[in-house]
Design an enzyme around this catalytic site. Structure first.
Site, PDB file in Angstrom:
ATOM      1  N   SER A 126      -1.593   6.550 -12.569  1.00  0.00           N
ATOM      2  CA  SER A 126      -2.151   6.734 -11.229  1.00  0.00           C
ATOM      3  C   SER A 126      -2.314   8.215 -10.913  1.00  0.00           C
ATOM      4  CB  SER A 126      -1.188   6.098 -10.227  1.00  0.00           C
ATOM      5  OG  SER A 126      -1.497   6.488  -8.912  1.00  0.00           O
ATOM      6  N   TYR A 151       7.727   4.234  -6.429  1.00  0.00           N
ATOM      7  CA  TYR A 151       6.550   3.699  -7.137  1.00  0.00           C
ATOM      8  C   TYR A 151       5.882   4.801  -7.966  1.00  0.00           C
ATOM      9  CZ  TYR A 151       1.638   2.865  -7.912  1.00  0.00           C
ATOM     10  OH  TYR A 151       0.414   2.803  -8.511  1.00  0.00           O
ATOM     11  N   LYS A 155       5.420   5.652 -12.357  1.00  0.00           N
ATOM     12  CA  LYS A 155       4.225   6.010 -13.144  1.00  0.00           C
ATOM     13  C   LYS A 155       4.490   7.295 -13.935  1.00  0.00           C
ATOM     14  CE  LYS A 155       1.829   2.475 -12.000  1.00  0.00           C
ATOM     15  NZ  LYS A 155       1.678   1.399 -13.004  1.00  0.00           N
TER      16      LYS A 155
HETATM   17  C1  UD1 Z   1      -1.986   4.472  -2.213  1.00  0.00           C
HETATM   18  C2  UD1 Z   1      -0.729   5.016  -2.805  1.00  0.00           C
HETATM   19  C3  UD1 Z   1      -0.950   5.332  -4.248  1.00  0.00           C
HETATM   20  C4  UD1 Z   1      -1.361   4.081  -4.987  1.00  0.00           C
HETATM   21  C5  UD1 Z   1      -2.588   3.490  -4.304  1.00  0.00           C
HETATM   22  C6  UD1 Z   1      -2.868   2.132  -4.879  1.00  0.00           C
HETATM   23  C7  UD1 Z   1       0.407   6.126  -0.924  1.00  0.00           C
HETATM   24  C8  UD1 Z   1       0.900   7.403  -0.374  1.00  0.00           C
HETATM   25  N1  UD1 Z   1      -0.282   6.190  -2.065  1.00  0.00           N
HETATM   26  O1  UD1 Z   1      -2.980   5.504  -2.282  1.00  0.00           O
HETATM   27  O2  UD1 Z   1       0.235   5.828  -4.818  1.00  0.00           O
HETATM   28  O3  UD1 Z   1      -1.629   4.363  -6.316  1.00  0.00           O
HETATM   29  O4  UD1 Z   1      -2.387   3.330  -2.906  1.00  0.00           O
HETATM   30  O5  UD1 Z   1      -4.027   1.608  -4.379  1.00  0.00           O
HETATM   31  O6  UD1 Z   1       0.612   5.083  -0.353  1.00  0.00           O
HETATM   32  N2  UD1 Z   1      -5.538   4.977   5.683  1.00  0.00           N
HETATM   33  C9  UD1 Z   1      -5.734   4.858   7.050  1.00  0.00           C
HETATM   34  N3  UD1 Z   1      -5.414   3.684   7.651  1.00  0.00           N
HETATM   35  C10 UD1 Z   1      -4.895   2.615   6.965  1.00  0.00           C
HETATM   36  C11 UD1 Z   1      -4.693   2.749   5.567  1.00  0.00           C
HETATM   37  C12 UD1 Z   1      -5.029   3.951   4.965  1.00  0.00           C
HETATM   38  O7  UD1 Z   1      -6.203   5.795   7.696  1.00  0.00           O
HETATM   39  O8  UD1 Z   1      -4.595   1.574   7.580  1.00  0.00           O
HETATM   40  C13 UD1 Z   1      -5.910   6.246   5.023  1.00  0.00           C
HETATM   41  C14 UD1 Z   1      -4.742   6.933   4.354  1.00  0.00           C
HETATM   42  O9  UD1 Z   1      -4.099   7.805   5.232  1.00  0.00           O
HETATM   43  C15 UD1 Z   1      -5.449   7.663   3.212  1.00  0.00           C
HETATM   44  C16 UD1 Z   1      -6.638   6.746   2.859  1.00  0.00           C
HETATM   45  O10 UD1 Z   1      -6.822   5.918   3.996  1.00  0.00           O
HETATM   46  O11 UD1 Z   1      -5.957   8.878   3.665  1.00  0.00           O
HETATM   47  C17 UD1 Z   1      -6.383   5.901   1.637  1.00  0.00           C
HETATM   48  O12 UD1 Z   1      -5.162   5.202   1.817  1.00  0.00           O
HETATM   49  P1  UD1 Z   1      -4.726   4.032   0.808  1.00  0.00           P
HETATM   50  O13 UD1 Z   1      -5.841   3.062   0.642  1.00  0.00           O
HETATM   51  O14 UD1 Z   1      -3.420   3.486   1.288  1.00  0.00           O
HETATM   52  O15 UD1 Z   1      -4.566   4.760  -0.586  1.00  0.00           O
HETATM   53  P2  UD1 Z   1      -3.660   6.020  -0.991  1.00  0.00           P
HETATM   54  O16 UD1 Z   1      -2.634   6.313   0.026  1.00  0.00           O
HETATM   55  O17 UD1 Z   1      -4.588   7.119  -1.350  1.00  0.00           O
END
Ligand code: UD1
Length: 340
Positions: A126, A151, A155
């Site tokens: 990842s 998690y 990795k």
């Molecule tokens: C997350 C994990 C990452 C993992 C991946 C798997 C974290 C910190 N990282 O990545 O380790 O490999 O998922 O798919 O959790 N966001 C919102 N509102 C929401 C959900 C997300 O604003 O309800 C934003 C988050 O702040 C981020 C972006 O959307 O900026 C992507 O979030 P997300 O889809 O959860 O992925 P990651 O955090 O990048």
């Protein structure tokens, strides 16, 4: 027909990879413990490819059951190891569960792979191994930063375990693919992401909100030092990601590796903000999304997008789908499973 073992083959990325493997003529054996997947995914895979993969329900933490499985499948020519727990928040609350699920199983798998005639192994890594990288886009040479969660640590440690084993096992060949943010679903809408409970990831939360399952998306922070204030990520269509596994496997089968442990970033190379993703969704769905600005989420990095030159030139692989393609497929999938 070459036989490939896909662990976690009924999961989100696993199922899409099984489809691409079968499309390329591989015989696929799936093992999955069904802890975070549904048996019906086999029907979706079969409907898309006209071919039913072999399936065995197997808990990879059961060392003797894993050994027994491999005794019955000595002719495996490659293993793609997806099976792992992946919820970041859950891993913070229950670290031992994550170390046991993700590391014990990796160790048992590798021990068995070392007994095979053909020792080809692909590991699901990842972009989380980079933490907040100092430079964008992120190359494979960027330093691995202390993990933000158990998690993420599984990795990092997983890659270290593999590297150490590769140092002493001349016949073992491994590729670790460092995924950026996989999203979307198969174009047929027969397989896709099936989050359990409230989705933690952005795209399933968006599609569930639009489908009426959630009231409102919280945008976690709009005061980051990025062009529009929201975090940047590299959202890659799951089918493009699945195809990267097939080319990586072919590289192992063709003995093309430069070293017996290689890592590749698998992303699009494009950094998209949370607002970009929302706008893309609204464009392809014709719906307006209910969202509000909320505080930053603990553990989020500001920006993470890939330099994909190594995968492009060495693997000969490139992501083809745009963010709109991926969002459109995610929405089609959500509509299909909710009968909308
Ligand atoms: C997350 C994990 C990452 C993992 C991946 C798997 C974290 C910190 N990282 O990545 O380790 O490999 O998922 O798919 O959790 N966001 C919102 N509102 C929401 C959900 C997300 O604003 O309800 C934003 C988050 O702040 C981020 C972006 O959307 O900026 C992507 O979030 P997300 O889809 O959860 O992925 P990651 O955090 O990048």
């Amino acid at each position: 027909m070459k036989k490939v073992l896909v662990t976690g083959g009924l999961g989100f990325i696993g199922s899409h990879t099984v489809v691409e493997l079968q499309n390329k003529g591989f015989e696929v054996v799936i093992v999955d413990d069904l802890s975070n997947s549904s048996i019906e995914v086999i029907e979706g895979i079969t409907a898309i490819t006209n071919q039913k993969p072999i399936f065995e329900k197997l808990d990879l933490k059961n060392k003797s059951a894993v050994a027994q499985f491999f005794r019955a499948h000595k002719d495996i020519s490659g293993v793609i190891h997806f099976a792992a727990s992946k919820a970041v928040g859950e891993s913070v609350n229950n670290p031992l569960l994550y170390y046991e699920n993700n590391l014990n199983t990796l160790i048992y798998m590798m021990k068995e792979v070392l007994n095979l005639n053909t020792q080809n192994f692909i590991f699901s890594s990842s972009c989380t191994v980079y933490g907040q990288a100092d430079e964008m886009p992120i190359t494979e040479n960027a330093p691995v930063k202390p993990a933000e969660s158990p998690y993420g640590n599984t990795k990092q440690i997983g890659e270290e375990i593999i590297r150490d084993v590769c140092n002493v096992e001349p016949h073992l060949k491994v590729i670790a693919l460092r995924y950026f943010n996989p999203i979307g679903a198969h174009s047929t809408a027969k397989i896709g992401e099936l989050p359990i409970g409230i989705p933690q990831n952005l795209v399933p939360f968006i599609t569930q909100t639009a489908a009426g399952l959630r009231d409102c998306l919280s945008v976690f922070g709009d005061d980051y030092p990025t062009p529009d204030g929201t975090c940047l990520r590299d959202y890659i269509h799951v089918v493009d990601l699945a195809k990267a596994h097939v080319v990586a496997l072919q590289r192992l089968l063709d003995n093309k590796q430069e070293s017996n442990f290689e890592t590749f970033n698998i992303g699009t190379g494009v950094g998209s903000s949370v607002f970009d993703v929302i706008k893309s969704f609204e464009r392809v769905s014709g719906k307006s999304l209910n969202y509000k600005i909320a505080p930053r989420r603990k553990g989020d990095v500001i920006s993470a997008y890939a330099d994909t030159k190594k995968a492009n030139s060495v693997l000969g692989w490139k992501a083809k789908s745009t963010l709109d393609d991926a969002m459109s497929s995610a929405w089609n999938w959500e509509k299909t499973i909710r009968n909308l």
